[in-house]
Motif scaffolding. Structure first.
Motif, mmCIF file in Angstrom:
data_model
loop_
_atom_site.group_PDB
_atom_site.id
_atom_site.type_symbol
_atom_site.label_atom_id
_atom_site.label_comp_id
_atom_site.label_asym_id
_atom_site.label_seq_id
_atom_site.Cartn_x
_atom_site.Cartn_y
_atom_site.Cartn_z
ATOM 1 N N ASP A 165 66.796 7.750 39.204
ATOM 2 C CA ASP A 165 66.752 6.383 39.718
ATOM 3 C C ASP A 165 65.371 5.750 39.568
ATOM 4 O O ASP A 165 65.263 4.535 39.377
ATOM 5 N N SER A 186 72.290 5.260 44.402
ATOM 6 C CA SER A 186 71.731 6.491 43.835
ATOM 7 C C SER A 186 72.739 7.146 42.908
ATOM 8 O O SER A 186 73.953 6.973 43.055
ATOM 9 N N THR A 187 72.224 7.906 41.959
ATOM 10 C CA THR A 187 73.129 8.608 41.045
ATOM 11 C C THR A 187 73.966 9.637 41.788
ATOM 12 O O THR A 187 75.091 9.929 41.406
ATOM 13 N N LEU A 240 63.392 6.426 46.230
ATOM 14 C CA LEU A 240 64.030 6.730 44.954
ATOM 15 C C LEU A 240 63.481 8.018 44.354
ATOM 16 O O LEU A 240 62.305 8.341 44.513
ATOM 17 N N GLU A 279 64.240 10.739 40.668
ATOM 18 C CA GLU A 279 64.807 10.681 39.312
ATOM 19 C C GLU A 279 66.307 10.976 39.321
ATOM 20 O O GLU A 279 66.750 11.761 40.143
ATOM 21 N N TRP A 290 69.535 0.438 46.534
ATOM 22 C CA TRP A 290 69.779 1.012 45.209
ATOM 23 C C TRP A 290 70.895 2.052 45.261
ATOM 24 O O TRP A 290 70.855 2.970 46.072
ATOM 25 N N ASP A 325 65.282 4.336 36.075
ATOM 26 C CA ASP A 325 66.169 3.172 35.950
ATOM 27 C C ASP A 325 65.582 1.957 36.664
ATOM 28 O O ASP A 325 65.589 0.843 36.125
ATOM 29 N N ALA A 326 65.068 2.165 37.876
ATOM 30 C CA ALA A 326 64.477 1.055 38.633
ATOM 31 C C ALA A 326 63.204 0.544 37.959
ATOM 32 O O ALA A 326 62.956 -0.664 37.907
ATOM 33 N N TYR A 353 55.991 4.314 39.584
ATOM 34 C CA TYR A 353 56.760 5.281 40.355
ATOM 35 C C TYR A 353 56.223 5.413 41.776
ATOM 36 O O TYR A 353 56.992 5.588 42.723
ATOM 37 N N GLU A 412 76.902 7.798 43.061
ATOM 38 C CA GLU A 412 77.819 7.479 41.982
ATOM 39 C C GLU A 412 78.665 8.688 41.603
ATOM 40 O O GLU A 412 79.862 8.576 41.377
#
Length: 197
Positions: A138, A188-189, A134, A136, A186, A141-142, A126, A192
């Protein structure tokens, strides 16, 4: 070697060597007893059973791997940290295939009394990923993607699964470049969620 010299630490170190030589699945109490020139029963004062021995090897190997990764990524960020992290990971796995295989064992919380090495592994990953901005979930997930990519490549490499004439080091380096580009971009959530109708 004499029975009086047996300790959990010595048995774990010998089991780790045996794992590298023959594979973690070949590490048995009988094989270890033969290495020390004692009867199997002599080992039960120091380890509970073969599963306990495997867990000890896994935890010792995790500590070794974490030390190498920590030293490699110190003072680095971004692509430099990713490359240093990945190279340390791969170098350890190739140099110590049995120990590395032990780090992939599924270990339950009941089997370990000190989870510091497991937490350190997560924090090293992390820490490297935070430089990419990034958060969380993400980070998780990464981290899972990187572990899958590293382990998949190494597993195939150790098993002789790559037959093409292109040098593996070149493919490894290009894979890390691709992972770096992916991490820099990346999705990101949060992005999304906002893109959903």
């Amino acid at each position: 070697m004499v029975r009086a010299g047996l300790t959990p630490a010595r048995l774990t170190a010998a089991a780790a060597e045996l794992a590298d030589e023959q594979g973690i699945d070949k590490v048995t109490l009988s094989a270890l007893a033969r290495r020390f020139g004692v009867k199997d029963a002599s080992l039960y004062a120091h380890v509970r059973n073969v599963r306990d021995l495997h867990v000890r090897v896994a935890m010792a190997a995790s500590a070794e791997l974490n030390d190498r990764i920590a030293a490699a990524v110190a003072g680095r960020a971004g692509k430099d940290a990713l490359t240093a992290f990945a190279d340390a990971y791969r170098d350890y796995a190739l140099a110590h295939p049995g120990r590395y295989a032990a780090t992939q064992l599924r270990i339950t919380p009941e089997e370990i009394t000190d989870t510091a090495e497991l937490l350190r592994s997560v924090e090293l990953t992390y820490g490297m990923l935070r430089a990419y901005g990034l958060t969380e979930p993400d980070l998780t997930d990464a981290g899972r993607l990187l572990r899958s990519a590293f382990h998949g490549f190494i597993h195939l490499e150790l098993g002789g699964g790559f037959q093409h004439t292109r040098r593996l080091d070149d493919s490894w380096a290009r894979s890390l470049e691709a992972l770096h580009v992916l991490l820099e971009n990346w999705p990101s959530t949060a992005q999304e969620r906002s893109a959903r109708p």
